[in-house]
Every structure is written in structure tokens, then in C-alpha cells.
Write an enzyme that holds these catalytic residues in place. Structure first.
Site, mmCIF file in Angstrom:
data_model
loop_
_atom_site.group_PDB
_atom_site.id
_atom_site.type_symbol
_atom_site.label_atom_id
_atom_site.label_comp_id
_atom_site.label_asym_id
_atom_site.label_seq_id
_atom_site.Cartn_x
_atom_site.Cartn_y
_atom_site.Cartn_z
ATOM 1 N N SER A 259 -6.568 -8.849 -0.909
ATOM 2 C CA SER A 259 -5.730 -8.408 0.211
ATOM 3 C C SER A 259 -4.248 -8.386 -0.173
ATOM 4 C CB SER A 259 -5.931 -9.368 1.383
ATOM 5 O OG SER A 259 -5.591 -10.681 0.971
ATOM 6 N N GLU A 280 -4.055 -5.286 -7.604
ATOM 7 C CA GLU A 280 -4.916 -4.236 -7.000
ATOM 8 C C GLU A 280 -5.205 -4.682 -5.577
ATOM 9 O OE1 GLU A 280 -5.974 -1.455 -8.097
ATOM 10 O OE2 GLU A 280 -6.228 -1.533 -10.269
ATOM 11 N N CYS A 314 -12.168 -0.940 -1.105
ATOM 12 C CA CYS A 314 -10.709 -0.779 -1.025
ATOM 13 C C CYS A 314 -10.361 0.685 -0.813
ATOM 14 C CB CYS A 314 -10.040 -1.327 -2.276
ATOM 15 S SG CYS A 314 -10.724 -0.644 -3.791
ATOM 16 N N GLY A 475 -15.263 5.995 -4.676
ATOM 17 C CA GLY A 475 -16.182 6.374 -5.751
ATOM 18 C C GLY A 475 -15.506 6.895 -6.993
#
Ligand code: NAD
Length: 530
Positions: A259, A280, A314, A475
Site C-alpha cells: 500500500s 511498487e 494492483c 495482466g
């Protein structure tokens, strides 16, 4: 190698105390997966951390958490491992990763099942995640022969100017629950070929998957004479354990996935000691549906991106920006398609959408839907579904929320399947909405108009790290750099040239002339007696 012995001792399986590993059917399946892998939880068992399956809320295991003292000992061991590993030629480091990839391939089905049981993603997505680990191993093996620097034109005669890349040190990798294996593999396999040692602090919600994947790596390392002890270790625990990794002065690189709140804390701690962080963090991804789009394609793309992994990627599609001329019909088709989604056990091959990770995720979703209603939204779906035999699982119907504008709740990342839909008239307006949030991870446009597609990808377009055309926001493939801008953290864990995050750069100038010209024409003439 203590870590290897810990996880690579099949003879310990019979010693798992029945109180520590409750005998629910899923717990039995998880235990039998460890057995198939030839791994044991050994002295990881304890009572500090209870692990649950989101499928039915049953207990899978109870584990011992690592303390700050344990982390200190791990870092000391990792430094010793690094001192040896950095001297192994990179292609030979790649050999370890090649062998590890082969083990993961051999056990793909067992690993996928364990991942689905602990994380709750549907089996086809769990298999996809394990395949991603295999793919990244192959990528890292190739990379082990391509860690190249530059030759730069020198302004001085008979000088050679070059850049080298050297191993960096100990990697501390903190990962999130939603990709419990792939994110680790992105960072660790690449760091290993770069010559680093690693400590993995997985999510406290998915420690079993971590112990299985790291256990197989320990096996591969045990069998490889060039691999030092303690090359990769696992630190089990919650945020406190992550903090100990982030704070440790001997952890050269902290790669943190999770987060924005966590990333902010880690970034400040690591910056405070001049360490390197790779972040990230959360996304709030949007897709624009233009009037020229292939609407069947757009519908498929939007539904998978919004509901895959139960909205817990995410890169999940959270905002849909639809041209007003097609908005009503597109929303009607979305609602009709959402109604056909099969929601249920992730272990059933027919299921599209599995459970949320836990009750906190469910509560967060309900709070967001309430706020959306208060901000003028019309909510379709979002209710909890009772599944026979899974009273403690949190299954929901993914929600579509028609919003009059991009209000406060739309600007937040709620980690659940909620798709906010808004309208637009001009592409400028759509791009402003797309960029009008603090996150900058993934984005897409569905259009058959080449000007729109190009503009969306240009500097006037999306401000995200991932910019797609005619596919959804989720994806991504492993070859491209993966990550995002703004509060998403700016990091790129893997793909493209992100291996440079795991190495240090040395710039070398060699003078092979008999004189000493200074750069920028500086004169510094000395009278030196010959
Ligand atoms: P989280 O932030 O709650 O936890 C992630 C990890 O950080 C866990 O291992 C946790 O123990 C640890 N942690 C938490 N607070 C910490 C602190 N203060 N210091 C050190 N470590 C700490 O996230 P989560 O709920 O597991 O995962 C969901 C979040 O992760 C979402 O926001 C999602 O977008 C994000 N995510 C981002 C990416 C990406 O590539 N950008 C990929 C996966 C998940």
C-alpha cells in the site's frame, strides 16, 4: 546452512504438532502440498501468527514470527553470503536460477493449489502466477549473460571511459498478499543473477506460499556447490518485521510492494539512512472507452480487469471513463455481464471470482460503497454472498457504481471489486480524469482511432507507468518494466533495464597516453623535476 536445513527436511513432516496445524480439509491439503514438495515447516511452527484460508476462513497453520534479533542475525548471514556470491561469475549465478525454475516447473500444480488455498485467487490465476515465476526465472537466466555497461566517448585523447555494473549487497524484499509469489520472483531471481543475497519479508497473510517457494530455492541452492549458505532467507512476521528490514543499515536495497501507506513509511526510513528503495505501491487504474472502440473487446477487457483476482490486483481496473454517446448502452451491457460471473470457490475450475482476502477487505469495500452512495453514486451489486460450507469466507458480487463525477472515494484505491463508471465528451476531458488521481500505475484506452491511441501514449496522454491500447489495465508481461509513477512510488521491480536497481554503477576512466590532460580544458601546469 540453517535456512536450508529449516525448510529442506522432509523427515520433519511427521512431527508437525496437530494443535499447530488444525485439521480442516484445506489445512490438510496445504500440509500435503508441503509433503509433495519435500518441505517441512519445521521450527517455523509456533503460535504468534495464525494463517487462514480466505476460501472458508479456516485455519491453515500457526507460525512463529521472527523478532528484530532474528532479522539482525539474518542480515549478518546475508552479508556473509553476499561476500561469496558476488565473486561467482554471473552466468554461473544464472545456473542456480535455472535449476530453481526447473523445480518450480516440476511442482507447478502443487504450488498453484497452495497459492489458491492461502490467497484465494482462482486456480487458473494461481497457475498463471506460478507460470510467471517460471518465466521470470528464464528471463533472469538470460539476463545473467547480459549485465552490460556502456562505452562512452571520452573528450580526452587516448582515454577510455566506461561504466561497469557490480553486485550491490543485501536485498530486503517486502511483498504484498495479492501476488504472494510473483513479486518475490521478479525481484529475487534478478537480484540473484546480479550477485546479491536476499531476505524476503512476505505478507503475514501468505507466509505458507512464501515458505514453499523459498524452500524450493533453498533445495536448489543446497544442491549447487557454488551457492553459499543463507543466500536467500525468509523473515516471517507483520509490519514490525518489515520495519526491521527497512531500518537495517546493512540492507543495501529495500524493494517494497504494498500500500501507499506502507511505502511512505518504508521510503522515509530507507532514505533516512541513504539506502536504496524500489517502491511498487497502490494503483487506481482507469480505462477510457472511446466511441470508435470495438465494444465487445472493450467489454471483455473491462470485466476481466475489474473483477479478476476479486479486484485485488494492483492493476485492477477501478475507473471506467466512457464516452457519453455510448455510456448508457455500455453500462447496461456491463451490468448484464457482471450478473453472469460465477462467484465461488477458487478451487472450482468454473469459478470466475473467488473470495476477498478477509473481513477487513470486505468491511473496506462496504465502507467505500456507502461513501460512493453519499457522493451521488448509483450502486449495482457489491453485496455479500453466502456460500454453503464457507460461512467465514467473504464472497461478494463485484460492484458497478455509476458516478456523476470523480468524487473523493473514486480517487482512493479500495482493494476490492468496485468499478466506478463516469462519462466524458472530449478526449482532453477523459485524459484529465484519467490523470486526476494521486496514483499512476496502469491505464488503457479502447479505441480504433489511431490519433487517439497515439495521443494517449504520448506526453500529452496518460501519466502512468503502464499505458495500454485495446487491452485492459491488468495482466502485464514480464519483459516490460513494471511499475508506476506519483504515489505508486516510481519503482520498477523487474523487466527491461530494472536489473540496474540491484547493482551499483562504477564509472571508470583509463588514460593510456603519456600526458595528463584535464577534463573541461582545465590547466594545472606543475614544474616537476624530471
Ligand atoms: P500492505 O501495505 O498492507 O502490506 C504489504 C507488505 O508490507 C506486507 O508484507 C506487510 O507486512 C508490510 N508492511 C506493512 N506496513 C509496513 C511498514 N510500515 N513497514 C514495513 N513493512 C510494512 O499491502 P497489502 O494489503 O498486502 O497489499 C495490497 C496493496 O499492495 C495494494 O495497495 C496494492 O495496490 C499494492 N500492490 C502494488 C503492486 C505494484 O506492483 N505496484 C503489486 C501488488 C500489490
Amino acid at each position: 546452512m540453517a535456512e536450508k536445513k529449516l525448510m529442506n527436511a522432509p523427515e520433519n513432516i511427521a512431527q508437525i504438532p496437530s494443535t499447530a496445524l488444525p485439521a480442516s480439509p484445506l489445512a490438510k491439503q496445504a500440509a500435503s502440498t508441503f509433503e509433495q514438495l519435500g518441505l517441512s515447516l519445521g521450527d517455523r511452527l509456533g503460535s504468534d501468527l495464525t494463517v487462514y484460508s480466505p476460501i472458508d476462513g479456516s485455519q491453515l497453520a500457526a507460525l512463529r514470527m521472527d523478532t528484530p534479533d532474528d532479522i539482525d542475525a539474518m542480515v549478518a548471514n546475508a552479508r556473509t553470503a553476499f561476500a561469496a556470491w558476488k565473486l561467482v561469475p554471473a552466468p554461473h549465478r544464472g545456473e542456480l536460477v535455472r535449476r530453481y525454475g526447473a523445480l518450480v516447473r516440476e511442482h507447478k500444480e502443487a504450488l498453484s493449489l497452495l497459492l489458491a488455498i492461502e490467497n484465494g485467487k482462482i486456480l487458473t490465476e494461481a497457475r498463471g502466477e506460478v507460470q510467471e515465476v517460471i518465466d521470470i526465472c528464464e528471463y533472469a537466466v538470460g539476463l545473467s549473460r547480459q549485465l552490460f555497461g556502456l562505452t562512452i566517448a571520452s573528450e580526452r585523447p587516448e582515454h577510455r571511459l566506461t561504466e561497469y555494473w557490480h553486485p550491490m549487497g543485501v536485498l530486503g524484499l517486502i511483498s504484498a498478499f495479492n501476488f504472494p509469489a510473483a513479486v518475490w520472483a521478479w525481484g529475487t531471481t534478478v537480484a540473484l543473477v546480479c550477485g546479491d543475497s536476499a531476505i524476503w519479508k512476505p505478507s503475514e497473510k501468505t507466509p505458507l506460499t512464501a515458505l514453499a517457494f523459498a524452500g524450493l530455492l533453498a533445495k536448489a541452492a543446497d544442491d549447487y556447490e557454488l551457492a553459499p549458505d543463507h543466500l536467500v532467507q525468509v523473515a516471517i512476521g507483520d509490519a514490525r518485521c518489515g520495519t526491521a528490514v527497512a531500518d537495517h543499515p546493512d540492507v543495501a536495497i529495500v524493494s517494497a510492494t504494498g500500500s501507499v501507506r506502507m511505502g511512505h513509511d518504508v521510503a522515509v526510513r530507507v532514505a533516512g539512512r541513504f539506502g536504496r528503495s524500489v517502491l511498487e505501491l497502490g494503483g487506481n487504474n482507469a480505462a477510457i472507452i472511446a466511441p470508435s472502440a470495438d465494444l465487445d473487446l472493450a467489454l471483455r477487457g473491462a470485466v476481466f480487469a475489474a473483477t479478476g483476482t476479486c479486484g485485488q490486483r494492483c492493476t485492477t481496473l477501478r475507473r471506467l471513463i466512457v464516452h457519453n454517446s455510448i455510456r448508457e448502452t455500455f453500462i447496461a451491457r456491463l451490468i448484464a455481464t457482471f450478473a453472469t460471473l460465477r462467484i465461488g470457490s477458487p478451487l472450482d475450475d468454473a469459478t470466475h471470482v473467488g473470495p476477498l482476502i478477509d473481513h477487513m477487505a470486505f468491511d473496506g469495500m462496504q465502507r467505500a460503497l456507502e461513501q460512493a452512495r453519499r457522493e451521488g453514486g448509483t450502486v449495482h451489486g457489491g453485496e455479500r454472498l453466502d456460500l454453503a460450507g464457507a460461512a467465514d469466507g467473504h464472497y461478494v458480487r463485484p460492484a458497478i457504481v455509476e458516478m456523476p463525477q470523480q468524487s473523493a472515494i473514486v480517487c482512493e484505491e479500495t482493494f476490492a471489486p468496485i468499478l466506478y463508471v463516469m462519462g466524458y465528451d472530449t478526449l482532453d476531458e477523459a485524459i484529465a480524469l484519467q490523470n486526476g488521481v494521486s496514483q499512476g500505475l496502469s491505464s488503457s484506452i479502447f479505441t480504433n482511432d489511431v490519433r487517439e491511441a497515439e495521443r494517449f501514449q504520448s506526453a500529452q496522454g496518460s501519466d502512468c507507468g503502464i499505458v495500454n491500447v485495446n487491452i485492459g489495465t491488468s495482466g502485464a508481461e514480464i519483459g516490460g518494466a513494471f511499475g508506476g509513477e506519483k504515489v505508486t512510488g516510481g519503482g520498477r521491480v523487474s523487466g527491461s533495464d530494472s536489473w540496474k536497481n540491484y547493482m551499483r554503477r562504477a564509472t571508470a576512466t583509463v588514460n593510456y597516453s603519456a600526458s595528463l590532460p584535464l577534463a573541461q580544458g582545465v590547466k594545472f601546469d606543475l614544474d616537476i623535476d624530471p
